[in-house]
Design a protein around this motif. Structure first.
Motif, mmCIF file in Angstrom:
data_model
loop_
_atom_site.group_PDB
_atom_site.id
_atom_site.type_symbol
_atom_site.label_atom_id
_atom_site.label_comp_id
_atom_site.label_asym_id
_atom_site.label_seq_id
_atom_site.Cartn_x
_atom_site.Cartn_y
_atom_site.Cartn_z
ATOM 1 N N MET A 153 0.836 -1.212 0.000
ATOM 2 C CA MET A 153 0.000 0.000 0.000
ATOM 3 C C MET A 153 0.864 1.252 0.000
ATOM 4 O O MET A 153 0.602 2.210 -0.737
ATOM 5 N N ALA A 154 1.897 1.255 0.847
ATOM 6 C CA ALA A 154 2.752 2.434 0.958
ATOM 7 C C ALA A 154 3.472 2.717 -0.354
ATOM 8 O O ALA A 154 3.522 3.871 -0.815
ATOM 9 N N ILE A 155 4.024 1.688 -0.972
ATOM 10 C CA ILE A 155 4.759 1.894 -2.231
ATOM 11 C C ILE A 155 3.820 2.363 -3.335
ATOM 12 O O ILE A 155 4.143 3.286 -4.094
ATOM 13 N N VAL A 156 2.653 1.740 -3.432
ATOM 14 C CA VAL A 156 1.685 2.145 -4.459
ATOM 15 C C VAL A 156 1.250 3.588 -4.238
ATOM 16 O O VAL A 156 1.237 4.406 -5.178
ATOM 17 N N GLU A 157 0.895 3.935 -2.996
ATOM 18 C CA GLU A 157 0.444 5.298 -2.705
ATOM 19 C C GLU A 157 1.550 6.309 -2.972
ATOM 20 O O GLU A 157 1.295 7.395 -3.520
ATOM 21 N N ALA A 158 2.772 5.981 -2.609
ATOM 22 C CA ALA A 158 3.892 6.899 -2.838
ATOM 23 C C ALA A 158 4.097 7.180 -4.320
ATOM 24 O O ALA A 158 4.523 8.281 -4.703
ATOM 25 N N ASN A 159 3.790 6.200 -5.145
ATOM 26 C CA ASN A 159 3.965 6.386 -6.583
ATOM 27 C C ASN A 159 2.860 7.214 -7.224
ATOM 28 O O ASN A 159 2.924 7.501 -8.425
ATOM 29 N N ARG A 160 1.859 7.626 -6.440
ATOM 30 C CA ARG A 160 0.880 8.593 -6.937
ATOM 31 C C ARG A 160 1.456 10.000 -6.950
ATOM 32 O O ARG A 160 0.939 10.878 -7.640
ATOM 33 N N CYS A 161 2.511 10.219 -6.158
ATOM 34 C CA CYS A 161 3.124 11.546 -6.062
ATOM 35 C C CYS A 161 3.755 11.934 -7.394
ATOM 36 O O CYS A 161 4.503 11.157 -7.992
ATOM 37 N N LEU A 162 3.480 13.137 -7.855
ATOM 38 C CA LEU A 162 3.968 13.612 -9.152
ATOM 39 C C LEU A 162 5.362 14.221 -9.077
ATOM 40 O O LEU A 162 5.916 14.620 -10.101
ATOM 41 N N GLN A 163 5.912 14.328 -7.861
ATOM 42 C CA GLN A 163 7.244 14.923 -7.681
ATOM 43 C C GLN A 163 7.322 16.294 -8.355
ATOM 44 O O GLN A 163 8.183 16.564 -9.216
ATOM 45 N N CYS A 164 6.408 17.144 -7.971
ATOM 46 C CA CYS A 164 6.284 18.474 -8.579
ATOM 47 C C CYS A 164 7.585 19.282 -8.455
ATOM 48 O O CYS A 164 8.266 19.222 -7.428
ATOM 49 N N LYS A 165 7.893 20.042 -9.486
ATOM 50 C CA LYS A 165 9.074 20.903 -9.438
ATOM 51 C C LYS A 165 8.908 21.977 -8.377
ATOM 52 O O LYS A 165 9.881 22.385 -7.734
ATOM 53 N N LYS A 166 7.676 22.455 -8.191
ATOM 54 C CA LYS A 166 7.385 23.394 -7.100
ATOM 55 C C LYS A 166 6.453 22.673 -6.122
ATOM 56 O O LYS A 166 5.248 22.608 -6.353
ATOM 57 N N PRO A 167 7.002 22.097 -5.053
ATOM 58 C CA PRO A 167 6.199 21.286 -4.130
ATOM 59 C C PRO A 167 5.379 22.133 -3.148
ATOM 60 O O PRO A 167 5.850 22.499 -2.076
ATOM 61 N N PHE A 168 4.162 22.431 -3.528
ATOM 62 C CA PHE A 168 3.292 23.240 -2.675
ATOM 63 C C PHE A 168 3.014 22.541 -1.345
ATOM 64 O O PHE A 168 2.726 23.193 -0.340
ATOM 65 N N CYS A 169 3.095 21.208 -1.340
ATOM 66 C CA CYS A 169 2.833 20.457 -0.107
ATOM 67 C C CYS A 169 3.790 20.879 1.001
ATOM 68 O O CYS A 169 3.400 20.954 2.175
#
Length: 494
Positions: free
Chosen positions: A62-78
């Motif tokens: 679950m953790a690996i799958v969910e982590a791969n939803r992250c788009l690794q944005c150039k500007k990480p608003f998070c």
């Protein structure tokens, strides 16, 4: 879906993307096709009577799958939404390839309480509220599950005995007093100890941990996790003095003069409960949520054979309020033996300040919600014990200063709601003791200590942060203030 079904979905999704993860060829289109991983929980019918943790956490898949939803944005608003500016894309990118140890190392650069923050922080209003994936879905609840991923790697570290302690600088000979052992206090203790200072934390209760121990229930935050974090601080030299009420045992000035402390940080929280101020509020069976939860959480009133405090047994409980504390008190009522628990709230569900996850969990467990109602009197029996609350019905009017629509009472709508206990969860104010016993320590009209941009107070050698400055806030906001204060204290002690 039950937990078996959730686990099956996670394994299937992991199998779909495993090769692309290894070859690092997962595209943005691939990421957008990955469904959000739902966290497994205990069965509602069973857990409503159990003190054990409700949310069970992610599996590895679950953790690996969910982590791969992250788009690794150039500007990480998070990151902008995180009060301590954790490198969120950085730790998630490590989870995405199964490097859990490296992920926790990234988090610990800026946060020392990931197992706690991953459980209780309102991510949907902070980091996840800024997540680009959530904005695509137009819902913070569909964002990358940052908090659940943080919890996963923190738990992985602890469960696999991988916990590492921070490096400590050479001893400076300087002494720092920390008043209060909640999240702000523990953060300052850690950062000042890492700088080589001799740190002592003074706690009024018999156990350290502050609101994490007395306020947040076991079923949301297991106390063993809090105690593990405190034990880690003792391993790097932080000392704890419990049953020590600064302002009574010793004043703050005595610590700074007679006891030789070179700096002090005040993190006493907001522990003064607010009440309704209506007739009958002094009847037997009326509690502040603070008292009710402290007896249950810190003093374990539910363990009748061993608890050092009595349990008030009630079958029909009413809880007034709509925040996280109200949800905690209501759900605790079920676990302490109530047959029915009703939450009375003068607005609608949409205006409730509680986390949506906590509201859903309460609903699943059978908590009744009475919206657009509010008590105007507590009614007692011939023995002076609560037997009902008299309420009015309300309708929503124009928005108030906070932007929420103001409740307007409906004249002549008085009605009674039967109950044998009433828990008031309307927030907390600041205990005035420290300000009253410390000359030159300025506070505003609400009792919040006044600080500058570095958390320094009007009193020389004293900094402050957390709820005593902010009012009732969150664990991570308190930690953020602690980080700023510790940096300022360390700079001052140079």
């Amino acid at each position: 879906m039950n937990n078996d079904e959730l686990n099956k979905i996670a394994k299937e999704e992991y199998a779909k993307i495993e090769d692309k993860i290894k070859s690092r060829t997962l595209t943005a289109k691939d990421k957008n096709a990955i469904p959000q991983m739902i966290m497994p929980t205990q069965d509602p019918k069973k857990r409503a009577r159990l003190m054990s943790e409700v949310a069970l956490g992610y599996t590895k898949e679950m953790a690996i799958v969910e982590a791969n939803r992250c788009l690794q944005c150039k500007k990480p608003f998070c990151v902008e939404g995180c009060p301590v500016n954790i490198d969120i894309p950085g730790f998630i990118s490590q989870i995405a390839v199964g490097e859990f140890g490296k992920a926790i190392d990234v988090i610990k650069r800026t946060s020392l309480l990931p197992a706690i923050c991953g459980r209780v922080c309102p991510q949907e209003k902070q980091c996840q509220g800024k997540c680009t994936v959530g904005k695509v879905y137009k819902s913070a609840e569909k964002a990358v599950s940052i908090g659940r991923l943080e919890r996963f790697v923190a738990d992985w570290e602890r469960e696999n005995n991988k916990v590492t302690l921070p490096t400590i600088a050479h001893k400076t000979g300087k002494k720092v007093a920390v008043v209060g052992s909640g999240p702000a206090g523990l953060t300052v203790a850690a950062d000042c100890a890492r700088a080589g200072h001799d740190v002592t934390v003074f706690e009024a209760f018999h156990k350290a941990g502050g609101v994490m121990m007395y306020g947040i229930p076991e079923f949301r935050l297991p106390k063993k996790i809090v105690q593990d974090e405190i034990e880690n601080l003792t391993k790097i030299g932080v000392k704890f003095e419990n049953n020590f009420l600064v302002g009574r045992t010793d004043t703050l000035d005595q610590l700074l003069s007679e006891k030789g402390f070179d700096a002090a940080f005040v993190a006493t929280g907001a522990g003064l409960p607010k009440f309704l101020n209506i007739p009958g509020e002094n009847l037997i069976g009326v509690f502040s949520a603070n008292e009710y939860l402290t007896r249950a959480n810190l003093m374990k009133a539910y363990d009748k054979e061993h608890a050092a405090t009595p349990l008030y047994e009630a079958k029909h409980i009413c809880v007034v309020g709509g925040g996280n504390v109200a949800m905690d008190a209501a759900r605790m009522g079920l676990r302490l033996g109530a047959e029915t628990v009703s939450v009375i709230y003068r607005r609608t569900r949409d205006e409730m300040p509680a986390r949506s996850e906590e509201i859903v969990h309460a609903e699943e467990e059978g908590i009744e919600f009475r919206f657009l109602e509010n008590p105007i009197e507590v009614i007692g029996d011939e023995n002076g014990t609560v037997k009902a609350v008299k309420c009015l019905y309300y309708q929503l009017g124009e928005p108030d200063a906070s932007g929420r629509r103001s409740p307007v009472e409906i004249k002549g709508s008085e009605h009674e709601v039967e109950c044998d206990a009433l828990i008031v969860a309307l927030g907390n104010g600041s205990n005035p003791l420290l300000v009253q016993t410390t000359e030159g320590l300025d506070a505003d009209k609400r009792g919040h200590i006044i600080v500058n941009e570095n958390q320094a107070t009007s009193h020389a050698k004293v900094w402050a942060g957390g709820d005593i400055v902010l009012g009732a806030a969150t664990v991570i906001l308190a930690m953020g203030e602690g980080r700023k204060a510790a940096a300022s204290i360390n700079d001052y002690l140079k």
